[in-house]
Design a protein around this motif. Structure first.
Motif, PDB file in Angstrom:
ATOM      1  N   ILE A  36       0.822  -1.208   0.000  1.00  0.00           N
ATOM      2  CA  ILE A  36       0.000   0.000   0.000  1.00  0.00           C
ATOM      3  C   ILE A  36       0.858   1.261   0.000  1.00  0.00           C
ATOM      4  O   ILE A  36       0.527   2.268  -0.633  1.00  0.00           O
ATOM      5  N   ASN A  37       1.987   1.181   0.672  1.00  0.00           N
ATOM      6  CA  ASN A  37       2.854   2.362   0.796  1.00  0.00           C
ATOM      7  C   ASN A  37       3.918   2.446  -0.290  1.00  0.00           C
ATOM      8  O   ASN A  37       4.868   3.227  -0.168  1.00  0.00           O
ATOM      9  N   GLY A  38       3.783   1.644  -1.343  1.00  0.00           N
ATOM     10  CA  GLY A  38       4.632   1.827  -2.521  1.00  0.00           C
ATOM     11  C   GLY A  38       5.740   0.840  -2.726  1.00  0.00           C
ATOM     12  O   GLY A  38       6.542   1.007  -3.659  1.00  0.00           O
ATOM     13  N   ASP A  39       5.805  -0.228  -1.919  1.00  0.00           N
ATOM     14  CA  ASP A  39       6.924  -1.159  -2.020  1.00  0.00           C
ATOM     15  C   ASP A  39       6.469  -2.550  -2.468  1.00  0.00           C
ATOM     16  O   ASP A  39       6.984  -3.555  -1.993  1.00  0.00           O
ATOM     17  N   GLY A  40       5.514  -2.604  -3.380  1.00  0.00           N
ATOM     18  CA  GLY A  40       5.051  -3.881  -3.914  1.00  0.00           C
ATOM     19  C   GLY A  40       5.785  -4.249  -5.190  1.00  0.00           C
ATOM     20  O   GLY A  40       6.581  -3.459  -5.714  1.00  0.00           O
ATOM     21  N   PRO A  41       5.522  -5.436  -5.729  1.00  0.00           N
ATOM     22  CA  PRO A  41       6.231  -5.895  -6.935  1.00  0.00           C
ATOM     23  C   PRO A  41       6.063  -4.976  -8.137  1.00  0.00           C
ATOM     24  O   PRO A  41       6.975  -4.862  -8.954  1.00  0.00           O
ATOM     25  N   CYS A  42       4.902  -4.316  -8.250  1.00  0.00           N
ATOM     26  CA  CYS A  42       4.633  -3.530  -9.457  1.00  0.00           C
ATOM     27  C   CYS A  42       4.246  -2.079  -9.176  1.00  0.00           C
ATOM     28  O   CYS A  42       3.782  -1.393 -10.091  1.00  0.00           O
ATOM     29  N   ASN A  43       4.416  -1.605  -7.950  1.00  0.00           N
ATOM     30  CA  ASN A  43       4.021  -0.223  -7.654  1.00  0.00           C
ATOM     31  C   ASN A  43       4.678   0.786  -8.591  1.00  0.00           C
ATOM     32  O   ASN A  43       4.012   1.638  -9.195  1.00  0.00           O
ATOM     33  N   ALA A  44       6.003   0.698  -8.711  1.00  0.00           N
ATOM     34  CA  ALA A  44       6.732   1.671  -9.533  1.00  0.00           C
ATOM     35  C   ALA A  44       6.310   1.571 -10.995  1.00  0.00           C
ATOM     36  O   ALA A  44       6.134   2.590 -11.674  1.00  0.00           O
ATOM     37  N   GLU A  45       6.131   0.344 -11.474  1.00  0.00           N
ATOM     38  CA  GLU A  45       5.723   0.140 -12.871  1.00  0.00           C
ATOM     39  C   GLU A  45       4.342   0.720 -13.134  1.00  0.00           C
ATOM     40  O   GLU A  45       4.124   1.395 -14.150  1.00  0.00           O
TER      41      GLU A  45
END
Length: 328
Positions: free
Chosen positions: A288-297
């Motif tokens: 939720i806070n931006g550190d998932g597998p695809c957040n940046a993508e």
């Protein structure tokens, strides 16, 4: 597609202390009578703030939610599947437009909402930050993620804010077709070859944990306060929605001969509640806070779309004789 209560946003009920008590009493009486609150009506600041947060998050989730499925349009098996998936993705983006319009009635411009999304300030549903490796992943999303979204949206369609409820009425009607499409895709995999069944089982194994996160943290961890339930901003608790989803869809998954990767999953016959392994809420918070597998993508795609479409938006606001399209 959306999971309600899908953040750890703080809610401070002390904000109510500055409200006019007479107006607040009249406002709560209207909600108690089942009336809808409209944009021009008086409302507490906390009510407005939390509705903006919730509707904006829902809109972002519809936009971002189109991305993992959208990548499968050109690779879907067969022309009919491609057409159906293209129509579904188009619907999801249309849902976002309805929701942004509903949120705008509360005073936040759409441009500000989009800026907050691409800058990482605003949240969206955790589940759309995982990769769709195979066609079976797309099938899982189309059936079970949409099923979870309908559980949430049908509840919130009975809420107190008129523009949001009316948007949800239309969205739920279209989501019911998405649900049927996804169910048909999964049945095709379940009754197909050994390889197809294996692909579908692997997709269930991959997506089950994010699906359990989808409805948000358990009630004991939820930041939503009793007053938001009283005001019908939130119509059902996260645990109740999660239990309703399990009630409706675990038997259907088992009926198709698939297993669920949770050895503890069972129904307590006395309470009528499902027992399951507690999800990893630390992972949920990271995603939720931006550190998932695809957040940046996911955000990079939206940022690129925003930049490429800027000239169109500027052209619409500029007199025809004064505007020249850039060469690049």
């Amino acid at each position: 597609m959306y999971g309600g209560g899908n953040t750890f946003e703080p809610v401070n009920s002390k904000e109510l202390t500055n409200e006019d008590p007479v107006k607040l009493e009249a406002f709560e009486a209207r909600i108690e009578r089942g009336e809808k609150i409209e944009p021009t009506d008086w409302m507490p600041d906390l009510y407005r703030k939390q509705l903006i947060r919730m509707i904006e998050q829902h809109a972002h989730s519809e936009i971002i939610g189109a991305l993992p499925e959208g990548t499968w349009i050109t690779r879907a098996p067969g022309f009919r599947r491609k057409l159906a998936l293209m129509a579904k993705v188009q619907d999801e983006v249309g849902h976002a437009q309805l929701l942004y319009a509903a949120a705008e009635t509360l005073g936040k411009p759409r441009e500000a909402m989009i800026d907050d999304l691409i800058n990482g300030k605003s949240k969206y549903s955790n589940i759309f930050n995982y990769p769709a490796y195979t066609w079976a992943d797309a099938c899982f999303i189309s059936w079970l993620v949409d099923a979870g979204a309908i559980v949430n949206q049908l509840a919130n369609a009975r809420g107190s804010y008129g523009p949001y409820c009316r948007a949800l009425d239309r969205i739920c009607a279209e989501e019911s077709f998405h649900l049927k499409y996804g169910h048909h895709c999964v049945i095709h995999m379940a009754t197909g070859t050994k390889k197809q069944r294996q692909m579908m089982q692997e997709a269930i194994d991959r997506w089950w944990a994010p699906m359990m996160h989808f409805f948000g943290p358990p009630d004991k961890m939820s930041a939503h306060t009793e007053v938001l339930m009283k005001w019908k901003v939130k119509m059902a608790s996260n645990d109740d929605m999660r239990n309703q989803f399990l009630d409706m869809y675990v038997p259907k998954i088992w009926e198709l001969g698939f297993t669920i990767p949770d050895p503890k999953l069972s129904k307590d016959q006395e309470t009528g509640r499902w027992v399951y392994t507690e999800p990893d809420w630390e992972e949920f918070k990271r995603v939720i806070n931006g550190d998932g597998p695809c957040n940046a993508e996911r955000l990079a795609v939206r940022r690129t779309a925003e930049e490429r479409g800027r000239w169109v938006r500027e052209a619409l606001k500029t007199p025809k004789t004064d505007y020249v399209k850039p060469l690049v």
